[in-house]
Design a protein around this motif. Sequence first.
Motif, PDB file in Angstrom:
ATOM      1  N   CYS A   7       0.831  -1.204   0.000  1.00 17.19           N
ATOM      2  CA  CYS A   7       0.000   0.000   0.000  1.00 17.19           C
ATOM      3  C   CYS A   7       0.867   1.256   0.000  1.00 17.19           C
ATOM      4  O   CYS A   7       0.619   2.209  -0.749  1.00 17.19           O
ATOM      5  CB  CYS A   7      -0.922  -0.017   1.226  1.00 17.19           C
ATOM      6  N   PHE A   8       1.917   1.255   0.836  1.00 22.58           N
ATOM      7  CA  PHE A   8       2.830   2.395   0.930  1.00 22.58           C
ATOM      8  C   PHE A   8       3.524   2.634  -0.407  1.00 22.58           C
ATOM      9  O   PHE A   8       3.614   3.780  -0.884  1.00 22.58           O
ATOM     10  CB  PHE A   8       3.860   2.122   2.027  1.00 22.58           C
ATOM     11  N   LEU A   9       4.030   1.566  -1.020  1.00 25.52           N
ATOM     12  CA  LEU A   9       4.752   1.703  -2.288  1.00 25.52           C
ATOM     13  C   LEU A   9       3.811   2.165  -3.404  1.00 25.52           C
ATOM     14  O   LEU A   9       4.194   2.991  -4.243  1.00 25.52           O
ATOM     15  CB  LEU A   9       5.406   0.369  -2.659  1.00 25.52           C
ATOM     16  N   TRP A  10       2.596   1.648  -3.421  1.00 26.43           N
ATOM     17  CA  TRP A  10       1.649   2.041  -4.463  1.00 26.43           C
ATOM     18  C   TRP A  10       1.301   3.519  -4.340  1.00 26.43           C
ATOM     19  O   TRP A  10       1.276   4.250  -5.340  1.00 26.43           O
ATOM     20  CB  TRP A  10       0.387   1.188  -4.371  1.00 26.43           C
ATOM     21  N   ASP A  11       1.019   3.960  -3.108  1.00 25.65           N
ATOM     22  CA  ASP A  11       0.693   5.374  -2.889  1.00 25.65           C
ATOM     23  C   ASP A  11       1.867   6.276  -3.246  1.00 25.65           C
ATOM     24  O   ASP A  11       1.695   7.342  -3.855  1.00 25.65           O
ATOM     25  CB  ASP A  11       0.288   5.603  -1.431  1.00 25.65           C
ATOM     26  N   SER A  12       3.079   5.845  -2.875  1.00 16.79           N
ATOM     27  CA  SER A  12       4.266   6.640  -3.180  1.00 16.79           C
ATOM     28  C   SER A  12       4.474   6.750  -4.688  1.00 16.79           C
ATOM     29  O   SER A  12       4.844   7.812  -5.201  1.00 16.79           O
ATOM     30  CB  SER A  12       5.502   6.013  -2.528  1.00 16.79           C
ATOM     31  N   GLY A  13       4.240   5.668  -5.403  1.00 15.69           N
ATOM     32  CA  GLY A  13       4.430   5.682  -6.847  1.00 15.69           C
ATOM     33  C   GLY A  13       3.375   6.469  -7.598  1.00 15.69           C
ATOM     34  O   GLY A  13       3.590   6.881  -8.740  1.00 15.69           O
ATOM     35  N   ASN A  14       2.215   6.694  -6.959  1.00 15.74           N
ATOM     36  CA  ASN A  14       1.129   7.420  -7.622  1.00 15.74           C
ATOM     37  C   ASN A  14       0.959   8.830  -7.070  1.00 15.74           C
ATOM     38  O   ASN A  14      -0.079   9.460  -7.293  1.00 15.74           O
ATOM     39  CB  ASN A  14      -0.183   6.640  -7.477  1.00 15.74           C
ATOM     40  N   GLY A  15       1.975   9.307  -6.339  1.00 20.70           N
ATOM     41  CA  GLY A  15       1.955  10.685  -5.850  1.00 20.70           C
ATOM     42  C   GLY A  15       0.965  10.950  -4.746  1.00 20.70           C
ATOM     43  O   GLY A  15       0.564  12.093  -4.523  1.00 20.70           O
ATOM     44  N   ARG A  16       0.541   9.919  -4.042  1.00 17.98           N
ATOM     45  CA  ARG A  16      -0.402  10.090  -2.946  1.00 17.98           C
ATOM     46  C   ARG A  16       0.323  10.075  -1.615  1.00 17.98           C
ATOM     47  O   ARG A  16       1.455   9.589  -1.505  1.00 17.98           O
ATOM     48  CB  ARG A  16      -1.466   8.989  -2.956  1.00 17.98           C
ATOM     49  N   LEU A  17      -0.352  10.558  -0.594  1.00 17.34           N
ATOM     50  CA  LEU A  17       0.202  10.484   0.752  1.00 17.34           C
ATOM     51  C   LEU A  17       0.192   9.023   1.173  1.00 17.34           C
ATOM     52  O   LEU A  17      -0.869   8.390   1.187  1.00 17.34           O
ATOM     53  CB  LEU A  17      -0.654  11.303   1.728  1.00 17.34           C
ATOM     54  N   PRO A  18       1.360   8.454   1.473  1.00 15.97           N
ATOM     55  CA  PRO A  18       1.417   7.022   1.806  1.00 15.97           C
ATOM     56  C   PRO A  18       0.490   6.665   2.955  1.00 15.97           C
ATOM     57  O   PRO A  18       0.440   7.360   3.969  1.00 15.97           O
ATOM     58  CB  PRO A  18       2.888   6.803   2.182  1.00 15.97           C
ATOM     59  N   CYS A  19      -0.253   5.573   2.760  1.00 15.04           N
ATOM     60  CA  CYS A  19      -1.137   5.100   3.828  1.00 15.04           C
ATOM     61  C   CYS A  19      -0.330   4.333   4.854  1.00 15.04           C
ATOM     62  O   CYS A  19       0.723   3.782   4.551  1.00 15.04           O
ATOM     63  CB  CYS A  19      -2.240   4.206   3.248  1.00 15.04           C
ATOM     64  N   MET A  20      -0.824   4.309   6.078  1.00 12.43           N
ATOM     65  CA  MET A  20      -0.130   3.608   7.163  1.00 12.43           C
ATOM     66  C   MET A  20      -0.962   2.442   7.674  1.00 12.43           C
ATOM     67  O   MET A  20      -0.744   1.935   8.749  1.00 12.43           O
ATOM     68  CB  MET A  20       0.167   4.583   8.305  1.00 12.43           C
ATOM     69  N   GLU A  21      -1.957   2.062   6.904  1.00 14.78           N
ATOM     70  CA  GLU A  21      -2.805   0.935   7.272  1.00 14.78           C
ATOM     71  C   GLU A  21      -2.551  -0.186   6.273  1.00 14.78           C
ATOM     72  O   GLU A  21      -2.051   0.056   5.190  1.00 14.78           O
ATOM     73  CB  GLU A  21      -4.278   1.350   7.265  1.00 14.78           C
ATOM     74  N   PRO A  22      -2.883  -1.407   6.587  1.00  8.71           N
ATOM     75  CA  PRO A  22      -3.651  -1.886   7.722  1.00  8.71           C
ATOM     76  C   PRO A  22      -2.819  -2.060   8.977  1.00  8.71           C
ATOM     77  O   PRO A  22      -1.613  -1.919   8.932  1.00  8.71           O
ATOM     78  CB  PRO A  22      -4.167  -3.254   7.233  1.00  8.71           C
ATOM     79  N   ALA A  23      -3.491  -2.406  10.049  1.00  6.51           N
ATOM     80  CA  ALA A  23      -2.795  -2.613  11.316  1.00  6.51           C
ATOM     81  C   ALA A  23      -1.933  -3.849  11.240  1.00  6.51           C
ATOM     82  O   ALA A  23      -2.129  -4.728  10.419  1.00  6.51           O
ATOM     83  CB  ALA A  23      -3.831  -2.750  12.454  1.00  6.51           C
ATOM     84  N   ALA A  24      -0.990  -3.918  12.179  1.00  5.55           N
ATOM     85  CA  ALA A  24      -0.016  -5.019  12.163  1.00  5.55           C
ATOM     86  C   ALA A  24      -0.665  -6.371  12.379  1.00  5.55           C
ATOM     87  O   ALA A  24      -0.125  -7.395  11.996  1.00  5.55           O
ATOM     88  CB  ALA A  24       1.045  -4.777  13.234  1.00  5.55           C
ATOM     89  N   SER A  25      -1.855  -6.391  12.996  1.00  4.63           N
ATOM     90  CA  SER A  25      -2.494  -7.673  13.291  1.00  4.63           C
ATOM     91  C   SER A  25      -2.969  -8.383  12.034  1.00  4.63           C
ATOM     92  O   SER A  25      -3.194  -9.580  12.037  1.00  4.63           O
ATOM     93  CB  SER A  25      -3.691  -7.452  14.220  1.00  4.63           C
TER      94      SER A  25
END
Length: 302
Positions: A167-185
Amino acid sequence: MGDSYSQEFKGSGDNFGDEHLKKRSLSGSNSSKEIRKAVEQCLLSSSGTPDVSRKNVKHLTEEIHRLPGIKYLHLEGNVVSTIPEDLFPKLPHLVWLDLRYNKIKALPPGIGYHRQLKTLLLEGNPIKELPTELGDLTSLTALNLRHCPLEFPPKDVIQKGLKSILCFLWDSGNGRLPCMEPAASEMPPVERLNLSELLQEWPNEEEELRFQRPEEIIKDEKEEFLAAERVGAIHDFTEAGDNRRKNEQLSSESAGLGRIIQAKRAEKRRSVAEKELKEEQAVLERRKKQVLQCHCLLKVVI
């Protein structure tokens, strides 16, 4: 060689440059030889899995492209530093890629266009950044990053697991604010991903044993314990299978023996019946002779 390579040895002496060129040529030749050998063995066998593990391979040569249909590729324990740009387009059916303990510092952006890769093992490589294109790899279900000095994505994202990383990499590659979800569980921490998390991803038992093989590299006591348990379970399963096959064989032999006994009994009954029939026929023949003799005597007397 190009100007940049010539400048590398400027002022170092022609002999040193020649020697370095010779070593590079030999290393390339050795890599090509080992990969060609693995490819030929794969083509001659029915396994379909080339194993180029721990062969001191430094470069991935085009020989590997002779196997466009392979699903599993083992390159663990070599000194490969770069992955060719065309590796993933040339191997479109790859689902398992083992690159553990090499010298890889970066992955090619083309990995994001792959549609089959499920398991990617990068443990023990000096890679600091994952390409944002990896976020497009929607087929990925297992990512091994133990002992990798990653700086991007940040450690807190990695701790949350595979889904957060993609999710983080996809958001970063598309110029979006990187998401920090889902939770670790929701997913296990990727940098701690080990044998127990990959059990459901084994392509077959042979691949599982190959993954456990380099004991001098993987010294984690927990993994060794799990591996020992796995071997014990396989032994118990094999022993149970052997006992089942023996019982089936005994049952089959008993059934065959029963059929033989029944056939012999039937044959004996037929023999007895034939003997009784012959005796009855003999008695009838004797009676017929006696009757004929009586008739003859009566004719004589008359």
